[in-house]
Design an enzyme around this catalytic site. Structure first.
Site, mmCIF file in Angstrom:
data_model
loop_
_atom_site.group_PDB
_atom_site.id
_atom_site.type_symbol
_atom_site.label_atom_id
_atom_site.label_comp_id
_atom_site.label_asym_id
_atom_site.label_seq_id
_atom_site.Cartn_x
_atom_site.Cartn_y
_atom_site.Cartn_z
ATOM 1 N N GLU A 172 28.972 14.025 -21.696
ATOM 2 C CA GLU A 172 27.640 14.407 -22.184
ATOM 3 C C GLU A 172 27.307 15.828 -21.779
ATOM 4 O O GLU A 172 27.453 16.208 -20.616
ATOM 5 C CB GLU A 172 26.598 13.451 -21.615
ATOM 6 C CG GLU A 172 25.170 13.774 -22.000
ATOM 7 C CD GLU A 172 24.177 12.800 -21.396
ATOM 8 O OE1 GLU A 172 23.078 12.645 -21.935
ATOM 9 O OE2 GLU A 172 24.519 12.171 -20.353
ATOM 10 N N HIS A 179 25.799 3.046 -28.662
ATOM 11 C CA HIS A 179 24.598 3.872 -28.508
ATOM 12 C C HIS A 179 24.600 5.079 -29.442
ATOM 13 O O HIS A 179 25.545 5.305 -30.206
ATOM 14 C CB HIS A 179 24.447 4.331 -27.053
ATOM 15 C CG HIS A 179 25.614 5.119 -26.522
ATOM 16 N ND1 HIS A 179 25.849 6.437 -26.864
ATOM 17 C CD2 HIS A 179 26.603 4.780 -25.654
ATOM 18 C CE1 HIS A 179 26.921 6.883 -26.231
ATOM 19 N NE2 HIS A 179 27.409 5.886 -25.496
ATOM 20 N N ASP A 229 0.807 -1.211 0.000
ATOM 21 C CA ASP A 229 0.000 0.000 0.000
ATOM 22 C C ASP A 229 0.848 1.272 0.000
ATOM 23 O O ASP A 229 0.373 2.352 0.352
ATOM 24 C CB ASP A 229 -0.945 0.021 1.197
ATOM 25 C CG ASP A 229 -0.206 -0.066 2.528
ATOM 26 O OD1 ASP A 229 1.022 -0.298 2.492
ATOM 27 O OD2 ASP A 229 -0.849 0.092 3.576
ATOM 28 N N HIS A 232 19.978 12.581 -27.636
ATOM 29 C CA HIS A 232 18.518 12.479 -27.673
ATOM 30 C C HIS A 232 17.912 13.823 -27.302
ATOM 31 O O HIS A 232 18.568 14.703 -26.739
ATOM 32 C CB HIS A 232 18.040 11.396 -26.691
ATOM 33 C CG HIS A 232 18.589 11.567 -25.300
ATOM 34 N ND1 HIS A 232 18.076 12.471 -24.389
ATOM 35 C CD2 HIS A 232 19.637 10.959 -24.665
ATOM 36 C CE1 HIS A 232 18.759 12.420 -23.269
ATOM 37 N NE2 HIS A 232 19.728 11.514 -23.399
ATOM 38 N N ARG A 271 32.437 8.390 -21.021
ATOM 39 C CA ARG A 271 31.375 9.108 -21.744
ATOM 40 C C ARG A 271 31.402 10.557 -21.267
ATOM 41 O O ARG A 271 31.605 10.835 -20.075
ATOM 42 C CB ARG A 271 30.008 8.479 -21.493
ATOM 43 C CG ARG A 271 28.875 9.149 -22.249
ATOM 44 C CD ARG A 271 27.597 8.316 -22.273
ATOM 45 N NE ARG A 271 26.961 8.153 -20.973
ATOM 46 C CZ ARG A 271 26.948 7.014 -20.287
ATOM 47 N NH1 ARG A 271 27.554 5.938 -20.769
ATOM 48 N NH2 ARG A 271 26.339 6.928 -19.115
ATOM 49 N N HIS A 277 14.663 11.826 -21.571
ATOM 50 C CA HIS A 277 14.584 11.393 -22.964
ATOM 51 C C HIS A 277 13.247 11.902 -23.482
ATOM 52 O O HIS A 277 12.247 11.195 -23.444
ATOM 53 C CB HIS A 277 14.666 9.871 -23.082
ATOM 54 C CG HIS A 277 16.007 9.306 -22.772
ATOM 55 N ND1 HIS A 277 16.326 7.980 -22.975
ATOM 56 C CD2 HIS A 277 17.131 9.864 -22.275
ATOM 57 C CE1 HIS A 277 17.578 7.765 -22.611
ATOM 58 N NE2 HIS A 277 18.078 8.894 -22.177
ATOM 59 N N HIS A 335 23.729 1.167 -18.499
ATOM 60 C CA HIS A 335 22.716 1.602 -17.545
ATOM 61 C C HIS A 335 22.983 1.016 -16.164
ATOM 62 O O HIS A 335 22.092 0.488 -15.515
ATOM 63 C CB HIS A 335 21.314 1.229 -18.049
ATOM 64 C CG HIS A 335 20.866 2.057 -19.207
ATOM 65 N ND1 HIS A 335 19.751 1.763 -19.963
ATOM 66 C CD2 HIS A 335 21.381 3.189 -19.757
ATOM 67 C CE1 HIS A 335 19.601 2.665 -20.920
ATOM 68 N NE2 HIS A 335 20.586 3.534 -20.812
ATOM 69 N N ASP A 380 20.764 16.530 -18.049
ATOM 70 C CA ASP A 380 21.344 15.201 -18.302
ATOM 71 C C ASP A 380 22.826 15.375 -18.603
ATOM 72 O O ASP A 380 23.197 15.793 -19.700
ATOM 73 C CB ASP A 380 20.614 14.545 -19.477
ATOM 74 C CG ASP A 380 21.028 13.088 -19.683
ATOM 75 O OD1 ASP A 380 21.818 12.581 -18.882
ATOM 76 O OD2 ASP A 380 20.549 12.470 -20.649
ATOM 77 N N ASP A 410 26.855 9.731 -14.514
ATOM 78 C CA ASP A 410 25.768 10.209 -15.373
ATOM 79 C C ASP A 410 24.628 10.586 -14.426
ATOM 80 O O ASP A 410 23.904 9.716 -13.925
ATOM 81 C CB ASP A 410 25.345 9.101 -16.338
ATOM 82 C CG ASP A 410 24.372 9.590 -17.413
ATOM 83 O OD1 ASP A 410 23.732 10.634 -17.206
ATOM 84 O OD2 ASP A 410 24.240 8.905 -18.448
ATOM 85 N N GLU A 444 26.603 12.980 -26.514
ATOM 86 C CA GLU A 444 27.255 12.109 -25.537
ATOM 87 C C GLU A 444 28.029 10.959 -26.171
ATOM 88 O O GLU A 444 27.662 9.792 -26.031
ATOM 89 C CB GLU A 444 26.209 11.553 -24.571
ATOM 90 C CG GLU A 444 24.963 10.977 -25.242
ATOM 91 C CD GLU A 444 23.940 10.472 -24.237
ATOM 92 O OE1 GLU A 444 24.314 9.665 -23.368
ATOM 93 O OE2 GLU A 444 22.774 10.881 -24.346
ATOM 94 N N TYR A 476 33.644 2.214 -24.576
ATOM 95 C CA TYR A 476 33.473 1.233 -23.499
ATOM 96 C C TYR A 476 34.366 0.035 -23.780
ATOM 97 O O TYR A 476 34.127 -0.722 -24.728
ATOM 98 C CB TYR A 476 32.000 0.834 -23.399
ATOM 99 C CG TYR A 476 31.118 2.070 -23.354
ATOM 100 C CD1 TYR A 476 30.905 2.758 -22.163
ATOM 101 C CD2 TYR A 476 30.560 2.578 -24.520
ATOM 102 C CE1 TYR A 476 30.145 3.908 -22.126
ATOM 103 C CE2 TYR A 476 29.803 3.741 -24.504
ATOM 104 C CZ TYR A 476 29.600 4.406 -23.299
ATOM 105 O OH TYR A 476 28.862 5.560 -23.280
#
Length: 436
Positions: free
Chosen positions: A396, A337, A37, A341, A394, A348, A230, A258, A247, A372, A376
């Site tokens: 970005e 990737h 709940d 975006h 990375r 996104h 991710h 972002d 990130d 970005e 890797y």
């Protein structure tokens, strides 16, 4: 803050796009159960918020259009002292009528009855096709004379592509807070033990400066963890000599930021780390330099792949002719990737990339997108030089397309190696400094 007049202008633009003799409906988000709940923190549906600025659940916005003219109606939850005791104050119909520039306001409990009246003699119904089945069934049940059902979300999300001055101001505010958080991370990384401690410091800064939510689950990935795109476990140790891919961005008054930065746990980059980092940074700079109206996002993607592939050949990560490697998509193993975006109400932003005819939408002034590039290099990959294994990098930034070219809205967040090391080497900090 976005004014009620701006929301009304958006509704006017939307109403003019609807077919004659139609009804359009946007619903508020439904609360989501976390367990038993207890619920997740409530977050309004972005399209509903874009058209209303209203943050409560059990609400709907309805457009009723005749041949040319249209009216807008807002449905809100009724005032209920018992419910408000447990869940907080509701605006109610009386105050909603004072605040919102709509034609009328009704209690949400009357929606079914009112909707039945609205669709009399109408031929088209607009709604978000992602609605849960119960709401879709409700809309179609009252629609014997309807000739077509149209996806209202597509129209709203196309409108959301171009940001207003007010929206840009809110995104800049979000980025000013995110800047503080990333710079704090650069200063404290070498004094902490675990990724989650760094995450806690970042999200503390978000809340301290008025951003009550992160725009997405923060990624704080040390060493080889950065090669999981991710990665959100954030539970590994921060090891001396490794890099941390962070990130993380906050949401301010529903507008996202972002940002990704890759920093050393220690105060300095190793020679190998710096070689890969500078290569990725140079690629990012060149791609940002290409951004201007009428450029295609796919051109940015193609160029980023070419540049990263060439950079990997120069570093000995890939071997062969660049053209051949690109054709064989050998580079995608290390850059899987996209270059970026749309960003706005959602990190996104759920805006289209193509027109209804399938052609790509070119960049236009007022659009905001991320850039970005990343590399890797898994520690188990024996095909690459040993000194580069385990690196995930990375970088970005959030870019506004302008009439003349573009503006890097996040340019004040350190990313040059000398800037990062300077932030890392600033005044000594202890583990309690995050709370000060």
């Amino acid at each position: 803050m976005i004014s009620e007049r701006e929301y009304r202008k958006r509704r006017t633009r939307l109403g003019r796009k609807l077919k004659p003799y139609s009804v359009g409906v946007l619903f508020s988000a439904t609360p989501k159960i976390r367990s038993n709940d207890t619920e997740y923190p409530y977050r309004q549906n972005s399209n509903f918020y874009y058209m209303s600025g209203f943050t409560e659940d059990n609400a709907a916005l309805v457009f009723v259009k005749e041949a040319k003219n249209f009216k807008t109606y807002l449905f809100v939850a009724q005032k209920d002292k018992t419910q408000e005791l447990w869940h907080g104050q509701r605006l109610g119909t009386d105050k909603a009528k004072e605040r919102f520039l709509v034609d009328d306001v009704f209690e949400f409990t009357t929606f079914n009855e009112k909707f039945k009246e609205f669709v009399i003699d109408k031929h088209h119904i607009y709604y978000d096709f992602k609605l849960d089945y119960s709401k879709v069934k409700l809309l179609k049940r009252r629609s014997e004379n309807i000739l077509s059902f149209e996806n209202l979300a597509h129209i709203v999300e196309r409108m959301r592509l171009i940001k207003s001055k007010s929206e840009i101001k809110l995104i800049k505010k979000a980025l000013s807070i995110t800047k503080k958080a990333h710079h704090k991370a650069m200063k404290t990384a070498q004094k902490l033990q675990y990724e989650y401690q760094l995450q806690a410091g970042i999200e503390y800064i978000f809340k301290k400066y008025g951003a009550y939510s992160d725009a997405y689950t923060s990624i704080v990935a040390c060493g080889n963890s950065a090669n999981t795109l991710h990665y959100i476990n954030n539970d590994k140790k921060l090891k001396e000599g490794e890099l941390i891919l962070i990130d993380a961005g906050c949401e301010y008054e529903y507008y996202a930021s972002d940002i990704t930065r890759t920093i050393p746990v220690s105060k300095k980059f190793t020679k190998a780390q710096a070689e890969v980092y500078v290569m990725v940074l140079d690629v990012q700079k060149e791609i940002i330099g290409m951004i201007r109206p009428n450029i295609l996002r796919s051109d940015l993607q193609k160029k980023s792949e070419e540049l990263l592939c060439r950079g990997m050949v120069d570093l000995g990560i890939l071997e062969g002719e660049v053209k051949t490697l690109l054709k064989e998509k050998a580079h995608k193993k290390y850059y899987p990737h996209g270059i970026g975006h749309w960003m706005g109400l959602d990190v996104h932003d759920e805006c289209p990339y193509k027109k209804l005819n399938g052609k790509e939408i070119p960049l236009q002034a007022g659009m905001i997108l991320t850039i970005e590039p990343g590399i890797y290099l898994d520690k188990e990959d024996e095909n690459i030089p040993k000194k580069y294994r385990g690196l995930g990098i990375r970088i970005e930034d959030d870019i506004l397309v302008t009439k003349e070219g573009c503006e890097n809205l996040s340019c004040k967040i350190a990313k040059e190696i000398n800037e990062i090391t300077r932030k890392s080497s600033s005044s000594p900090l202890n583990s309690f400094s995050l709370l000060r």
